[in-house]
Scaffold this motif. Structure first.
Motif, short mmCIF file in Angstrom:
data_model
loop_
_atom_site.label_atom_id
_atom_site.label_comp_id
_atom_site.label_asym_id
_atom_site.label_seq_id
_atom_site.Cartn_x
_atom_site.Cartn_y
_atom_site.Cartn_z
N LEU A 136 -7.81 11.33 0.72
CA LEU A 136 -8.45 11.96 1.81
C LEU A 136 -9.98 12.09 1.87
N LEU A 137 -10.28 12.59 0.65
CA LEU A 137 -11.86 13.16 0.38
C LEU A 137 -12.52 11.69 0.08
N GLU A 138 -12.05 10.85 -0.74
CA GLU A 138 -12.78 9.74 -1.32
C GLU A 138 -12.82 9.02 0.15
N LEU A 139 -11.68 8.65 0.94
CA LEU A 139 -12.02 7.94 2.32
C LEU A 139 -12.97 8.67 3.00
N VAL B 294 -14.66 21.18 2.41
CA VAL B 294 -15.05 20.49 1.29
C VAL B 294 -16.50 20.06 1.30
N LYS B 295 -16.62 19.25 2.33
CA LYS B 295 -18.26 18.85 2.51
C LYS B 295 -19.16 20.25 2.70
N ASN B 296 -18.86 21.30 3.27
CA ASN B 296 -19.56 22.51 3.34
C ASN B 296 -19.72 22.94 1.77
N MET B 297 -18.72 22.71 0.89
CA MET B 297 -18.72 23.60 -0.18
C MET B 297 -19.71 22.76 -1.20
N VAL B 298 -19.67 21.44 -1.07
CA VAL B 298 -20.59 20.65 -1.96
C VAL B 298 -21.97 20.48 -1.45
N SER B 299 -22.07 20.77 -0.22
CA SER B 299 -23.57 20.82 0.25
C SER B 299 -24.37 21.94 -0.10
N ARG C 112 -8.52 17.60 9.00
CA ARG C 112 -10.16 17.71 9.57
C ARG C 112 -10.89 18.91 8.72
N HIS C 113 -9.94 20.07 8.74
CA HIS C 113 -10.40 21.14 8.25
C HIS C 113 -10.62 20.93 6.63
N ILE C 114 -9.98 20.41 6.00
CA ILE C 114 -10.17 20.14 4.59
C ILE C 114 -11.23 19.46 4.25
N ILE C 115 -11.65 18.26 5.03
CA ILE C 115 -12.61 17.51 4.70
C ILE C 115 -13.82 18.39 5.09
#
Length: 299
Positions: free
Chosen positions: A110-113, A294-299, A288-291
């Motif tokens: 999911l995250l790679e996509l 993770v986006k917020n975490m890595v930013s 969507r919440h997972i994506i």
């Protein structure tokens, strides 16, 4: 430059207290072999960060001697039930914990996509092998100050209404839960009492987004039901399941998927093929919440 087996032999030799009484050895290493031979309490994690007065400072994190007691992780239970590698934690910039390897593979796909470079960002996906084991990687990540998120099914928080999932399905095949929190759930021990009461209220009143928002501060995500159920309940993805699984026209119902093909639809290959078939534009709220998390975490 030592052979991995020689590295293991070296560490074991240095740990012999009869040979080296009253002696402490200090080593620096990037070797996964070496740190995976040590207890986590023997490792100090050194990370470079921007400082207030200097461009770069080195911060050191280490689990304290009272780590197991503070997180109520009995030492005997840890060595009996947990088999996590130190290298999965100490060499990671970010950590994602799921209940199982199957869930990890779905999250990874999911995250790679979604354009998240897990390898490039230094993200470790760690399967906890069941809800009872998820508390330990949670505690390690929190102790070391490594950004993390834990992703779990709803049955970690609430017991099924008839104790087992198979006996707790409504006419459409959707799991039903008791109006109470799950007794003995390790992850609930990490949530404040007031927030536990609020969480139960949100779940029972179908206020799923409020439940997600509350759990965000604990670095926890709960699926609305489970990975496969959440996806099946979205009409467009439900149709994709029919195509991927070659379901005959007379059986093309959500009830058939959830009740008759429950074991098949939860497999990561099935879920990933369904996501590939339908794309990521109309994902359910949980996905969507997972994506976004993770986006917020890595930013």
């Amino acid at each position: 430059n030592m052979h991995p087996q020689a590295q293991r032999q070296l560490v074991e030799a240095l740990k012999e207290t009869t040979r080296y009484p009253h002696t402490q050895f200090v080593l620096t290493t990037h070797s996964t072999v070496i740190i995976d031979r040590l207890g986590h309490e023997a490792i100090a994690l050194c990370r470079k960060d921007k400082g207030a007065k200097r461009d770069v400072v080195t911060n050191i994190k280490q689990t304290g001697e009272d780590f197991l007691e503070r997180y109520r992780l009995e030492e005997e239970r840890y060595y009996s039930f947990f088999d996590f590698k130190n290298s999965d934690f100490f060499f990671s910039n970010y950590i994602i914990v799921t209940e199982s390897t199957n869930d990890c593979k779905v999250v990874q796909h999911l995250l790679e996509l979604s354009g998240i470079d897990l390898e490039g960002l230094g993200v470790s996906l760690i399967p906890a092998d069941g809800e009872r084991s998820i508390k330990y990687p949670y505690a390690i990540a929190e102790e070391l100050g490594i950004p993390f998120v834990c992703i779990m099914d709803r049955d970690v928080f609430q017991p099924y209404i008839n104790d087992s999932r198979d006996k707790s399905l409504d006419p459409d095949g959707i799991p039903e839960y008791k109006d109470e929190l799950k007794k003995g759930s390790p992850i609930l021990e990490l949530i404040d009492s007031d927030d536990k009461s609020a969480l139960l209220g949100f779940l029972c009143k179908d206020r799923y987004k409020d439940a997600l928002s509350l759990l965000d501060k604990y670095h926890i995500i709960t699926m609305k039901y489970a990975f496969e159920v959440d996806l099946v309940m979205c009409p467009s993805y439900c149709k994709a399941f029919y195509t991927v699984l070659n379901v005959s026209p007379e059986n093309q119902t959500m009830q058939y998927l959830l009740k008759s093909m429950g074991k098949v639809i939860k497999k990561y290959l099935t879920l990933n093929n369904v996501i590939d078939k339908q794309g990521t534009k109309n994902l359910p709220t949980s996905y969507r919440h997972i994506i976004n998390s993770v986006k917020n975490m890595v930013s």
